[in-house]
Design an enzyme around this catalytic site. Sequence first.
Site, PDB file in Angstrom:
ATOM      1  N   CYS A   1      -5.498  -6.994  -5.176  1.00  0.00           N
ATOM      2  CA  CYS A   1      -6.097  -5.647  -4.318  1.00  0.00           C
ATOM      3  C   CYS A   1      -6.764  -4.820  -5.366  1.00  0.00           C
ATOM      4  O   CYS A   1      -6.384  -4.581  -6.394  1.00  0.00           O
ATOM      5  CB  CYS A   1      -4.520  -4.854  -3.727  1.00  0.00           C
ATOM      6  SG  CYS A   1      -4.989  -3.187  -3.196  1.00  0.00           S
TER       7      CYS A   1
ATOM      8  N   CYS B   1      -3.003   2.883  -7.249  1.00  0.00           N
ATOM      9  CA  CYS B   1      -2.053   2.647  -5.919  1.00  0.00           C
ATOM     10  C   CYS B   1      -0.568   2.790  -6.408  1.00  0.00           C
ATOM     11  O   CYS B   1      -0.015   1.979  -7.076  1.00  0.00           O
ATOM     12  CB  CYS B   1      -2.338   1.951  -4.665  1.00  0.00           C
ATOM     13  SG  CYS B   1      -1.235   2.097  -3.278  1.00  0.00           S
TER      14      CYS B   1
ATOM     15  N   CYS C   1       2.437  -0.607  -4.543  1.00  0.00           N
ATOM     16  CA  CYS C   1       2.778  -2.080  -5.227  1.00  0.00           C
ATOM     17  C   CYS C   1       3.144  -1.623  -6.664  1.00  0.00           C
ATOM     18  O   CYS C   1       2.400  -0.838  -7.226  1.00  0.00           O
ATOM     19  CB  CYS C   1       1.853  -3.168  -4.926  1.00  0.00           C
ATOM     20  SG  CYS C   1       1.483  -3.696  -3.331  1.00  0.00           S
TER      21      CYS C   1
ATOM     22  N   CYS D   1      -5.791  -3.074   2.325  1.00  0.00           N
ATOM     23  CA  CYS D   1      -4.405  -3.259   1.849  1.00  0.00           C
ATOM     24  C   CYS D   1      -3.916  -4.599   1.899  1.00  0.00           C
ATOM     25  O   CYS D   1      -3.850  -5.252   3.037  1.00  0.00           O
ATOM     26  CB  CYS D   1      -3.588  -2.085   2.606  1.00  0.00           C
ATOM     27  SG  CYS D   1      -1.832  -2.161   1.982  1.00  0.00           S
TER      28      CYS D   1
ATOM     29  N   CYS E   1      19.985  -3.505   1.414  1.00  0.00           N
ATOM     30  CA  CYS E   1      19.009  -3.194   0.586  1.00  0.00           C
ATOM     31  C   CYS E   1      18.982  -2.667  -0.561  1.00  0.00           C
ATOM     32  O   CYS E   1      18.340  -2.094  -1.409  1.00  0.00           O
ATOM     33  CB  CYS E   1      18.022  -2.292   1.453  1.00  0.00           C
ATOM     34  SG  CYS E   1      18.919  -0.742   1.887  1.00  0.00           S
TER      35      CYS E   1
END
Length: 411
Positions: free
Chosen positions: A62, A68, A71, A145, A364
């Site tokens: 990317c 950004c 990630c 993205c 999670c």
Amino acid sequence: MTTELTIDRLGHHGDGVGSGPGGAVFVPMALPGERVAGEVEGDRMDGARILSPSPERVRPPCPHYRQCGGCSLQHASDRFVADWKAEVISTALAAHDLTAPMRQTLTSPPRSRRRATLAGKRTKKGALVGFHARRSDVVVQITDCHVLTPALMATVPVLEEITRLGASRSATLAFALTESATGIDLAVSGGKPLDGPLRAALPQFASHFTRLTWGDEPVFMDAAPILKFGPAMVGPPAGAFLQATEEGERALLASVKEATHDATVIADLFAGCGTFALPLAAKATVHAVEGAADLLTALDSGARHAQGLRPVTTETRDLFRRPLLPEELSRFDAVVIDPPRAGAEAQTRELAEAQVPRIAMVSCNPVTFARDAAMLVAGGYTIDWVQPVDQFRWSAHVELAAALRLAHIPA
């Protein structure tokens, strides 16, 4: 002053961790075994130079990756990330003196994230939409993205128009996007009050979204968003939880089905809109318990209109404050439990006492999973296997499903 150090491991947020003169130093975008150099501020080395790269280092796909914050691990090979996420779970279990058979991590493909929250910010020249930069409130505009589905990515120009209309100069909008079977559901928070002019302007975007909610107020619904869980079609309330990718949902559901394979009466705790309860009802009677009444209303409606399901009952209940007790759990031969990140310590304690034959745990957060699993093992359960699931590709986020059974019950 420039410092050189060797990266020993990855931290829980995906940063490399090495030993500096003052202790542990966190180095973003560094991998174990690499020699790095840079300025250390506090316990961080930002913008480090890689002196000797790891063989697991790859070129980030990317163009926005370095700025950004969406990630954190695009610089690492898929194999490395998959193995590391399984290791995070094993390490969490080891902290409680537990081991378990660990299956290979199942990773969702690029451009498969169907649920995400983007940020919108007004500027002097107009507006920008994207993700926040790492450890910052700055919004990084994205033109492409590698995580979002093409359908979500296509909404960015429209979200920029909505930002120009509905954001104040001092606030940042949050766009919660969910791709459903009938279109994209959008819930906006942080915007201006929904006054007459703004309310009148927003319906112009109805061709792009199946539903738009502003704060807590509905603006329009062209068609009800629909989620498909097994044979049931569910219309979720705005902002309802959905597994981030279809592939991740399938992996978790397959694991839950395997863990409860011979059960005929199942309790689904923290059931949400029915991700697990409704598919399981194809072969078993299911009692779905959830704290949010609107989620259970959606689940119940989906169950009542589906064909071929066994009975599905619902119960609105705060399982943190009022967990199901052993006498209530005694009628089930399996339990599915999928709590939020905090885990379900109180409910797990009651499960351990109830001695339900089989438990499918979905989590999670490996740390709270390990804590809760330790209570069950102390109560006589065996962890048959753990399935790591990576549906937040290139992030440090780890999810899993696990099968537990009473030790005297055959696998």
